[in-house]
Motif scaffolding. Structure first.
Motif, PDB file in Angstrom:
ATOM      1  N   HIS A  19       0.326  69.365  68.177  1.00 37.99           N
ATOM      2  CA  HIS A  19       0.989  68.070  68.010  1.00 37.99           C
ATOM      3  C   HIS A  19      -0.025  66.937  67.843  1.00 37.99           C
ATOM      4  O   HIS A  19       0.147  66.066  66.997  1.00 37.99           O
ATOM      5  N   HIS A  22      -1.418  66.895  64.366  1.00 39.08           N
ATOM      6  CA  HIS A  22      -0.406  66.875  63.303  1.00 39.08           C
ATOM      7  C   HIS A  22      -0.289  68.198  62.557  1.00 39.08           C
ATOM      8  O   HIS A  22      -0.079  68.222  61.342  1.00 39.08           O
ATOM      9  N   GLY A  23      -0.434  69.301  63.285  1.00 43.88           N
ATOM     10  CA  GLY A  23      -0.222  70.615  62.700  1.00 43.88           C
ATOM     11  C   GLY A  23      -1.326  71.122  61.793  1.00 43.88           C
ATOM     12  O   GLY A  23      -1.160  72.153  61.147  1.00 43.88           O
ATOM     13  N   SER A  54       7.715  75.991  64.821  1.00 43.29           N
ATOM     14  CA  SER A  54       6.783  74.877  64.624  1.00 43.29           C
ATOM     15  C   SER A  54       6.690  74.491  63.154  1.00 43.29           C
ATOM     16  O   SER A  54       6.055  73.508  62.808  1.00 43.29           O
ATOM     17  N   SER A  56       9.319  73.611  61.274  1.00 40.74           N
ATOM     18  CA  SER A  56      10.301  72.583  60.929  1.00 40.74           C
ATOM     19  C   SER A  56      10.092  71.333  61.776  1.00 40.74           C
ATOM     20  O   SER A  56       9.617  71.405  62.914  1.00 40.74           O
ATOM     21  N   ALA A  57      10.463  70.205  61.219  1.00 40.61           N
ATOM     22  CA  ALA A  57      10.326  68.935  61.951  1.00 40.61           C
ATOM     23  C   ALA A  57      11.164  68.966  63.227  1.00 40.61           C
ATOM     24  O   ALA A  57      10.707  68.534  64.298  1.00 40.61           O
ATOM     25  N   ARG A  58      12.356  69.488  63.135  1.00 45.65           N
ATOM     26  CA  ARG A  58      13.226  69.572  64.311  1.00 45.65           C
ATOM     27  C   ARG A  58      12.606  70.468  65.383  1.00 45.65           C
ATOM     28  O   ARG A  58      12.596  70.132  66.567  1.00 45.65           O
ATOM     29  N   ARG A  60       9.425  71.218  65.809  1.00 48.63           N
ATOM     30  CA  ARG A  60       8.251  70.542  66.386  1.00 48.63           C
ATOM     31  C   ARG A  60       8.679  69.494  67.405  1.00 48.63           C
ATOM     32  O   ARG A  60       8.092  69.380  68.484  1.00 48.63           O
ATOM     33  N   ALA A  61       9.727  68.736  67.077  1.00 50.52           N
ATOM     34  CA  ALA A  61      10.214  67.709  68.002  1.00 50.52           C
ATOM     35  C   ALA A  61      10.743  68.344  69.285  1.00 50.52           C
ATOM     36  O   ALA A  61      10.453  67.870  70.392  1.00 50.52           O
ATOM     37  N   TRP A  64       7.860  69.550  71.360  1.00 54.42           N
ATOM     38  CA  TRP A  64       7.149  68.426  71.981  1.00 54.42           C
ATOM     39  C   TRP A  64       7.909  67.939  73.207  1.00 54.42           C
ATOM     40  O   TRP A  64       7.316  67.735  74.267  1.00 54.42           O
TER      41      TRP A  64
END
Length: 73
Positions: A19, A22-23, A54, A56-58, A60-61, A64
């Motif tokens: 995170h 930024h990947g 990890s 997809s944006a969802r 990753r969120a 986190w």
């Protein structure tokens, strides 16, 4: 990831670095002092344990938020 163990601590550190950087797997690997493939393997393990991706944006969120909750408990 919630049960304390050496593996879980390592996976959480990898997720934090993922995170923070930024990947960018190469940057994450350098920050952790491991090979890029090690980072990939650890992220796959996180995905296996959590059912979150990890990629997809969802995902990753969600990962986190979960990591933040673990730190506060």
């Amino acid at each position: 990831l919630g049960t304390p163990s050496a593996e879980n601590a390592q996976l959480l550190a990898t997720l934090d670095a993922f995170h923070e950087h930024h990947g960018q797997l190469t940057v994450v690997a350098v920050a952790l002092g491991v090979h890029r493939n090690t980072v990939r393997r650890r992220l796959r393990r996180v995905e296996e344990l959590t059912g979150r991706s990890s990629a997809s944006a969802r995902g990753r969120a969600e990962l986190w938020v979960a990591a933040e909750i673990l730190r506060r408990s």
